[in-house]
Design a protein around this motif. Structure first.
Motif, PDB file in Angstrom:
ATOM      1  N   PRO A  84       0.852  -1.202   0.000  1.00 44.46           N
ATOM      2  CA  PRO A  84       0.000   0.000   0.000  1.00 44.46           C
ATOM      3  C   PRO A  84       0.884   1.248   0.000  1.00 44.46           C
ATOM      4  O   PRO A  84       2.007   1.248   0.518  1.00 44.46           O
ATOM      5  N   LYS A  85       0.351   2.325  -0.582  1.00 47.17           N
ATOM      6  CA  LYS A  85       1.110   3.570  -0.650  1.00 47.17           C
ATOM      7  C   LYS A  85       0.181   4.772  -0.496  1.00 47.17           C
ATOM      8  O   LYS A  85      -1.011   4.691  -0.788  1.00 47.17           O
ATOM      9  N   ALA A 134     -11.033   2.449  -7.500  1.00 48.07           N
ATOM     10  CA  ALA A 134     -11.740   2.114  -6.264  1.00 48.07           C
ATOM     11  C   ALA A 134     -13.185   1.745  -6.553  1.00 48.07           C
ATOM     12  O   ALA A 134     -13.722   0.778  -6.003  1.00 48.07           O
ATOM     13  N   GLN A 135     -13.820   2.507  -7.436  1.00 45.09           N
ATOM     14  CA  GLN A 135     -15.209   2.229  -7.799  1.00 45.09           C
ATOM     15  C   GLN A 135     -15.347   0.867  -8.467  1.00 45.09           C
ATOM     16  O   GLN A 135     -16.358   0.173  -8.293  1.00 45.09           O
ATOM     17  N   SER A 136     -14.322   0.455  -9.196  1.00 46.47           N
ATOM     18  CA  SER A 136     -14.342  -0.839  -9.888  1.00 46.47           C
ATOM     19  C   SER A 136     -13.947  -1.999  -8.975  1.00 46.47           C
ATOM     20  O   SER A 136     -13.959  -3.144  -9.414  1.00 46.47           O
ATOM     21  N   GLY A 137     -13.541  -1.714  -7.738  1.00 42.48           N
ATOM     22  CA  GLY A 137     -13.171  -2.774  -6.818  1.00 42.48           C
ATOM     23  C   GLY A 137     -11.743  -3.253  -6.963  1.00 42.48           C
ATOM     24  O   GLY A 137     -11.385  -4.307  -6.424  1.00 42.48           O
ATOM     25  N   VAL A 138     -10.900  -2.478  -7.658  1.00 40.32           N
ATOM     26  CA  VAL A 138      -9.514  -2.866  -7.865  1.00 40.32           C
ATOM     27  C   VAL A 138      -8.643  -2.456  -6.682  1.00 40.32           C
ATOM     28  O   VAL A 138      -7.652  -3.119  -6.366  1.00 40.32           O
ATOM     29  N   LEU A 139      -8.994  -1.360  -6.025  1.00 37.18           N
ATOM     30  CA  LEU A 139      -8.232  -0.899  -4.876  1.00 37.18           C
ATOM     31  C   LEU A 139      -9.169  -0.314  -3.831  1.00 37.18           C
ATOM     32  O   LEU A 139     -10.348  -0.069  -4.089  1.00 37.18           O
ATOM     33  N   THR A 140      -8.613  -0.107  -2.647  1.00 39.57           N
ATOM     34  CA  THR A 140      -9.349   0.520  -1.557  1.00 39.57           C
ATOM     35  C   THR A 140      -8.533   1.705  -1.047  1.00 39.57           C
ATOM     36  O   THR A 140      -7.322   1.792  -1.260  1.00 39.57           O
ATOM     37  N   TYR A 185      -3.584   3.828  -0.084  1.00 38.36           N
ATOM     38  CA  TYR A 185      -4.278   3.104  -1.141  1.00 38.36           C
ATOM     39  C   TYR A 185      -3.691   1.699  -1.209  1.00 38.36           C
ATOM     40  O   TYR A 185      -2.464   1.524  -1.156  1.00 38.36           O
ATOM     41  N   ALA A 186      -4.560   0.690  -1.333  1.00 40.20           N
ATOM     42  CA  ALA A 186      -4.111  -0.700  -1.359  1.00 40.20           C
ATOM     43  C   ALA A 186      -4.932  -1.486  -2.366  1.00 40.20           C
ATOM     44  O   ALA A 186      -6.132  -1.219  -2.547  1.00 40.20           O
ATOM     45  N   LEU A 187      -4.309  -2.447  -3.005  1.00 39.59           N
ATOM     46  CA  LEU A 187      -5.025  -3.298  -3.952  1.00 39.59           C
ATOM     47  C   LEU A 187      -5.915  -4.292  -3.226  1.00 39.59           C
ATOM     48  O   LEU A 187      -5.578  -4.780  -2.144  1.00 39.59           O
ATOM     49  N   THR A 188      -7.027  -4.595  -3.833  1.00 40.33           N
ATOM     50  CA  THR A 188      -7.867  -5.697  -3.387  1.00 40.33           C
ATOM     51  C   THR A 188      -7.339  -6.992  -4.005  1.00 40.33           C
ATOM     52  O   THR A 188      -6.365  -6.987  -4.775  1.00 40.33           O
ATOM     53  N   ARG A 193      -4.661  -7.368  -7.103  1.00 35.49           N
ATOM     54  CA  ARG A 193      -3.445  -8.191  -7.064  1.00 35.49           C
ATOM     55  C   ARG A 193      -3.461  -9.276  -8.124  1.00 35.49           C
ATOM     56  O   ARG A 193      -2.412  -9.739  -8.569  1.00 35.49           O
ATOM     57  N   ALA A 194      -4.644  -9.678  -8.565  1.00 33.14           N
ATOM     58  CA  ALA A 194      -4.752 -10.698  -9.606  1.00 33.14           C
ATOM     59  C   ALA A 194      -4.270 -10.190 -10.962  1.00 33.14           C
ATOM     60  O   ALA A 194      -4.148 -10.974 -11.911  1.00 33.14           O
ATOM     61  N   LEU A 195      -3.970  -8.889 -11.062  1.00 32.67           N
ATOM     62  CA  LEU A 195      -3.450  -8.336 -12.309  1.00 32.67           C
ATOM     63  C   LEU A 195      -1.939  -8.528 -12.456  1.00 32.67           C
ATOM     64  O   LEU A 195      -1.371  -8.154 -13.483  1.00 32.67           O
TER      65      LEU A 195
END
Length: 214
Positions: A41-42, A67-73, A81-84, A88-90
């Protein structure tokens, strides 16, 4: 491209799954933002430091869209900011793009590369490392990483504030990329002040010899 030009999103009106994926992360800068968050996270400014050329306005827009797409929070209290799991599946997508880009004409390795981008590219560009065991520490002014090989040939990066390994390479993204991918021996780069080198120098050279850009 101006900020005004960035505000208009082009969406693909197709049922193709690839088109749907591009609707999620295909906007300019979006996948590179994912790259910068892949290992840790950064905060906003740290993300921006890894993306020279992006404006604060565009970065804010892309973070909101992801964030709206559910890729990060976004943890507003900590400013992180951190990946969901979805984000991470990317990682395999980024790795495949590194391998494809390495053989496509026009790549200039002298241009800016962030430390995180280098760590991810190494996971894609490692040669046959089966049987090799190593813990390689990397230090930059603001970030630290350990790249671990456990004998299966798969490189596993981890972001750490105080990385420890069999050896340590220190520098910025570009000097470390030169150390990993370039033809000049590490000892010479260290003697010339291009990088810092501590620990087992022979193990360090054996490790970087596993990587090739092409």
């Amino acid at each position: 491209m101006t900020d005004a030009g960035e505000t208009t999103r082009i969406r693909y009106d197709e049922g193709c799954l690839a088109a749907h994926a591009l609707n999620v992360f295909g906007d300019r800068w979006a996948l590179l933002i994912v790259r910068e968050l892949m290992l840790a996270p950064k905060r906003f400014q740290m993300i921006r430091q890894g993306l020279p050329g992006i404006t604060a306005t565009v970065l804010t827009q892309r973070l909101g869209q992801l964030a709206q797409s559910g890729v990060l929070t976004h943890d507003a209290a900590l400013g992180l900011y951190a990946l969901t799991d979805s984000g991470r599946a990317l990682l395999p997508v980024l790795q495949a793009m590194c391998r494809w880009g390495a053989v496509h004409p026009g790549h200039d390795p002298r241009r800016f590369i962030s430390p995180t981008a280098l760590m991810i590219s190494m996971t894609a560009m490692i040669g046959d490392a089966r049987g090799h065991v190593a813990a390689a520490a990397f230090r930059t002014a603001r970030e630290g990483f350990v790249q671990r090989l456990s004998g299966d040939g798969v490189l596993r990066p981890q972001a750490l504030a105080d990385p420890q390994g069999d050896f340590t390479l220190e520098g910025d993204g570009n000097s470390l990329a030169r150390a990993v991918y370039g033809p000049v021996p590490l000892a010479r780069l260290a003697d010339e002040g291009m990088i810092g080198l501590a620990g087992d120098a022979r193990a360090a050279q054996d490790f970087v010899d596993l990587f090739r850009l092409r």
